[in-house]
Design a protein around this motif. Sequence first.
Motif, PDB file in Angstrom:
ATOM      1  N   LYS A 179      35.831  51.430  31.851  1.00  0.00           N
ATOM      2  CA  LYS A 179      36.499  50.120  31.855  1.00  0.00           C
ATOM      3  C   LYS A 179      36.645  49.644  33.295  1.00  0.00           C
ATOM      4  CE  LYS A 179      40.690  47.771  30.090  1.00  0.00           C
ATOM      5  NZ  LYS A 179      41.140  47.039  31.290  1.00  0.00           N
ATOM      6  N   MET A 180      36.118  48.463  33.588  1.00  0.00           N
ATOM      7  CA  MET A 180      36.241  47.856  34.910  1.00  0.00           C
ATOM      8  C   MET A 180      37.042  46.581  34.780  1.00  0.00           C
ATOM      9  SD  MET A 180      32.358  48.459  36.223  1.00  0.00           S
ATOM     10  CE  MET A 180      31.807  50.088  36.774  1.00  0.00           C
ATOM     11  N   SER A 181      37.947  46.342  35.710  1.00  0.00           N
ATOM     12  CA  SER A 181      38.903  45.257  35.540  1.00  0.00           C
ATOM     13  C   SER A 181      39.202  44.571  36.864  1.00  0.00           C
ATOM     14  CB  SER A 181      40.213  45.805  34.952  1.00  0.00           C
ATOM     15  OG  SER A 181      39.972  46.663  33.848  1.00  0.00           O
ATOM     16  N   SER A 182      39.870  43.423  36.754  1.00  0.00           N
ATOM     17  CA  SER A 182      40.367  42.702  37.929  1.00  0.00           C
ATOM     18  C   SER A 182      41.832  42.352  37.700  1.00  0.00           C
ATOM     19  CB  SER A 182      39.533  41.457  38.200  1.00  0.00           C
ATOM     20  OG  SER A 182      39.380  40.660  37.037  1.00  0.00           O
ATOM     21  N   GLN A 183      42.630  43.379  37.399  1.00  0.00           N
ATOM     22  CA  GLN A 183      44.057  43.167  37.184  1.00  0.00           C
ATOM     23  C   GLN A 183      44.695  42.561  38.433  1.00  0.00           C
ATOM     24  OE1 GLN A 183      44.420  47.125  34.325  1.00  0.00           O
ATOM     25  NE2 GLN A 183      45.908  46.849  35.993  1.00  0.00           N
ATOM     26  N   PRO A 184      45.652  41.657  38.260  1.00  0.00           N
ATOM     27  CA  PRO A 184      46.276  41.011  39.422  1.00  0.00           C
ATOM     28  C   PRO A 184      46.994  41.989  40.343  1.00  0.00           C
ATOM     29  CG  PRO A 184      46.734  39.779  37.411  1.00  0.00           C
ATOM     30  CD  PRO A 184      46.101  41.072  36.992  1.00  0.00           C
ATOM     31  N   ARG A 214      41.340  41.024  47.310  1.00  0.00           N
ATOM     32  CA  ARG A 214      41.882  41.868  46.238  1.00  0.00           C
ATOM     33  C   ARG A 214      42.914  41.127  45.393  1.00  0.00           C
ATOM     34  NH1 ARG A 214      41.641  44.855  50.785  1.00  0.00           N
ATOM     35  NH2 ARG A 214      43.885  44.624  51.148  1.00  0.00           N
ATOM     36  N   GLU A 215      43.164  39.851  45.702  1.00  0.00           N
ATOM     37  CA  GLU A 215      44.160  39.077  44.975  1.00  0.00           C
ATOM     38  C   GLU A 215      43.509  38.293  43.835  1.00  0.00           C
ATOM     39  OE1 GLU A 215      46.115  36.581  47.815  1.00  0.00           O
ATOM     40  OE2 GLU A 215      46.724  38.279  49.096  1.00  0.00           O
ATOM     41  N   ASN A 216      44.304  38.053  42.793  1.00  0.00           N
ATOM     42  CA  ASN A 216      43.880  37.208  41.691  1.00  0.00           C
ATOM     43  C   ASN A 216      43.959  35.748  42.121  1.00  0.00           C
ATOM     44  OD1 ASN A 216      44.991  35.618  39.050  1.00  0.00           O
ATOM     45  ND2 ASN A 216      43.528  37.210  38.489  1.00  0.00           N
ATOM     46  N   PRO A 217      42.995  34.874  41.814  1.00  0.00           N
ATOM     47  CA  PRO A 217      41.839  35.107  40.935  1.00  0.00           C
ATOM     48  C   PRO A 217      40.579  35.551  41.664  1.00  0.00           C
ATOM     49  CG  PRO A 217      41.942  32.797  41.462  1.00  0.00           C
ATOM     50  CD  PRO A 217      43.110  33.440  42.184  1.00  0.00           C
ATOM     51  N   PHE A 218      40.664  35.676  42.996  1.00  0.00           N
ATOM     52  CA  PHE A 218      39.457  35.919  43.782  1.00  0.00           C
ATOM     53  C   PHE A 218      38.801  37.256  43.452  1.00  0.00           C
ATOM     54  CE2 PHE A 218      42.437  33.454  46.554  1.00  0.00           C
ATOM     55  CZ  PHE A 218      41.853  32.223  46.319  1.00  0.00           C
ATOM     56  N   ASN A 219      39.619  38.217  42.969  1.00  0.00           N
ATOM     57  CA  ASN A 219      39.056  39.543  42.680  1.00  0.00           C
ATOM     58  C   ASN A 219      38.079  39.530  41.508  1.00  0.00           C
ATOM     59  OD1 ASN A 219      40.989  39.222  40.647  1.00  0.00           O
ATOM     60  ND2 ASN A 219      42.111  41.100  41.127  1.00  0.00           N
ATOM     61  N   ARG A 253      36.204  28.239  44.836  1.00  0.00           N
ATOM     62  CA  ARG A 253      34.999  28.152  45.658  1.00  0.00           C
ATOM     63  C   ARG A 253      34.763  29.451  46.406  1.00  0.00           C
ATOM     64  NH1 ARG A 253      37.920  23.698  46.727  1.00  0.00           N
ATOM     65  NH2 ARG A 253      38.460  24.496  48.790  1.00  0.00           N
ATOM     66  N   ARG A 254      33.499  29.746  46.666  1.00  0.00           N
ATOM     67  CA  ARG A 254      33.169  30.980  47.388  1.00  0.00           C
ATOM     68  C   ARG A 254      33.867  31.046  48.739  1.00  0.00           C
ATOM     69  NH1 ARG A 254      33.248  34.409  50.249  1.00  0.00           N
ATOM     70  NH2 ARG A 254      31.653  35.898  50.933  1.00  0.00           N
ATOM     71  N   ASN A 255      33.972  29.926  49.450  1.00  0.00           N
ATOM     72  CA  ASN A 255      34.562  29.975  50.785  1.00  0.00           C
ATOM     73  C   ASN A 255      36.074  30.171  50.775  1.00  0.00           C
ATOM     74  OD1 ASN A 255      35.462  27.464  50.017  1.00  0.00           O
ATOM     75  ND2 ASN A 255      34.321  26.324  51.571  1.00  0.00           N
ATOM     76  N   GLU A 256      36.654  30.219  49.576  1.00  0.00           N
ATOM     77  CA  GLU A 256      38.077  30.553  49.467  1.00  0.00           C
ATOM     78  C   GLU A 256      38.317  32.053  49.436  1.00  0.00           C
ATOM     79  OE1 GLU A 256      40.554  27.741  46.904  1.00  0.00           O
ATOM     80  OE2 GLU A 256      38.555  27.571  45.996  1.00  0.00           O
ATOM     81  N   VAL A 257      37.273  32.847  49.211  1.00  0.00           N
ATOM     82  CA  VAL A 257      37.415  34.301  49.138  1.00  0.00           C
ATOM     83  C   VAL A 257      37.257  34.864  50.542  1.00  0.00           C
ATOM     84  CG1 VAL A 257      36.699  36.402  47.970  1.00  0.00           C
ATOM     85  CG2 VAL A 257      36.308  34.185  46.873  1.00  0.00           C
ATOM     86  N   LEU A 258      38.310  35.453  51.064  1.00  0.00           N
ATOM     87  CA  LEU A 258      38.358  35.922  52.439  1.00  0.00           C
ATOM     88  C   LEU A 258      38.718  37.397  52.495  1.00  0.00           C
ATOM     89  CD1 LEU A 258      40.504  32.940  53.802  1.00  0.00           C
ATOM     90  CD2 LEU A 258      37.995  33.121  53.817  1.00  0.00           C
ATOM     91  N   LEU A 259      38.505  38.002  53.656  1.00  0.00           N
ATOM     92  CA  LEU A 259      38.893  39.397  53.841  1.00  0.00           C
ATOM     93  C   LEU A 259      40.397  39.578  53.640  1.00  0.00           C
ATOM     94  CD1 LEU A 259      37.544  42.100  54.583  1.00  0.00           C
ATOM     95  CD2 LEU A 259      38.147  41.650  56.977  1.00  0.00           C
ATOM     96  N   ALA A 260      41.150  38.525  53.866  1.00  0.00           N
ATOM     97  CA  ALA A 260      42.602  38.609  53.725  1.00  0.00           C
ATOM     98  C   ALA A 260      43.086  38.521  52.286  1.00  0.00           C
ATOM     99  CB  ALA A 260      43.263  37.495  54.539  1.00  0.00           C
ATOM    100  N   ASN A 261      42.218  38.054  51.348  1.00  0.00           N
ATOM    101  CA  ASN A 261      42.723  37.841  49.982  1.00  0.00           C
ATOM    102  C   ASN A 261      41.805  38.370  48.888  1.00  0.00           C
ATOM    103  OD1 ASN A 261      40.596  35.998  49.688  1.00  0.00           O
ATOM    104  ND2 ASN A 261      41.874  34.185  49.950  1.00  0.00           N
TER     105      ASN A 261
END
Length: 393
Positions: A366-371, A24-29, A14-22
Amino acid sequence: MTGKTAFETRYGFRRNEVLLANWRENPFNRWSFQNLGELVPTARIAAAPSSVETPMRDLGGLLGDKVTVASAPETVAEFLVRSSTDALTIMKGGSIVGDWFAPHMDFGARHIIFSISKSLTAIIAGILEGEGAFDPEAPVTTYIPEAAGSAYGDAKVRHVLDMSVSLDFEEAYLDPESAFARYRRATLWNPGGGTESLRQFILTLQGLDEPHGQTFRYRSPNSDLLGLLLERASGQRFTDLMREKLWLPLGAASEASIGVDMEGTARTAGGLSVTPRDLARVGEMMRQGGMANGRRIVPEAWVRDTTATGGSSQAWQRGSMVSLFPKGRYRNKWYQTGFENGAYCGIGIHGQWLYVDPRSEVVIAKMSSQPEPVDDPLDIEIVAFFEALSRMV
């Protein structure tokens, strides 16, 4: 019980799970890397009002072709998924070969490029140098006198450009108690920011007991300082410089954005978000020796120095990234691979790449969201993947 929203179905959270604290973390990135402006302050870098992007071009059969970059062959598509790719654009000879997008990223979306921002910022330095408005051999204090009490007090701009400042600072991405965490708070990228600006933080940094210029040390504050140097030299905000000197002449089809701190200082070390196509256009401009749309953007001599002839092999060999490019060098915030094909690139954490192979006339974005922010074994595989792609297209 309510069903999943369209957002949750697409991203798995959910969108509200993405926070300033996380963020850059997978899967939010997978979402946040395309939506930086919802998490931190950003400033716009406009494209030309008349800019129109050509339609997406499918990579077709290339996706099913096999490459061997690890222990066993795999298809191009399989490697893209395995390396957490969000988007890929390939150009050859100045034309778009094709694009690939993960299900969670749309064609035309912007994506943060992290430290490839450094490479684009250095292009602005090259442009101003060509105009006689910026001297890479000048002391840092020529432009920023208040740097006198910091590690930069006896450094030259050249040391900043080539990451050879003897700086007592570590890129400890995952240590919440480190100076790097304080740095990220100053950029407003971590919770707790807003009490110290990026400029204030940088000017507290101290040096090591080694002269500048001897060792390649990858230290991101150098590149934020470069943005400040360019602003002082030109009297313009970085966002205005970027738009007037690079984005409009390049013919970028889409608006870019960059993170800013509490004072509005641009995060030139890692805060740019652009589309894959526009990032590839930057690589093509470099491949063309500084030309785009029939006009010169950056001096050819600067491009040649940056991508082929400049930089210190000795400083690189003493640095910590020699395993990626054993014969490499670093110049003006671009990596020279040392390969026979003369390839060079910009690199950002979590899998951002702009790779240019001048021999095959291929540019790959190449753009990515590596963990993980840094994955050295995967980086070596990605470089091998780019070499294989350059031969295949």
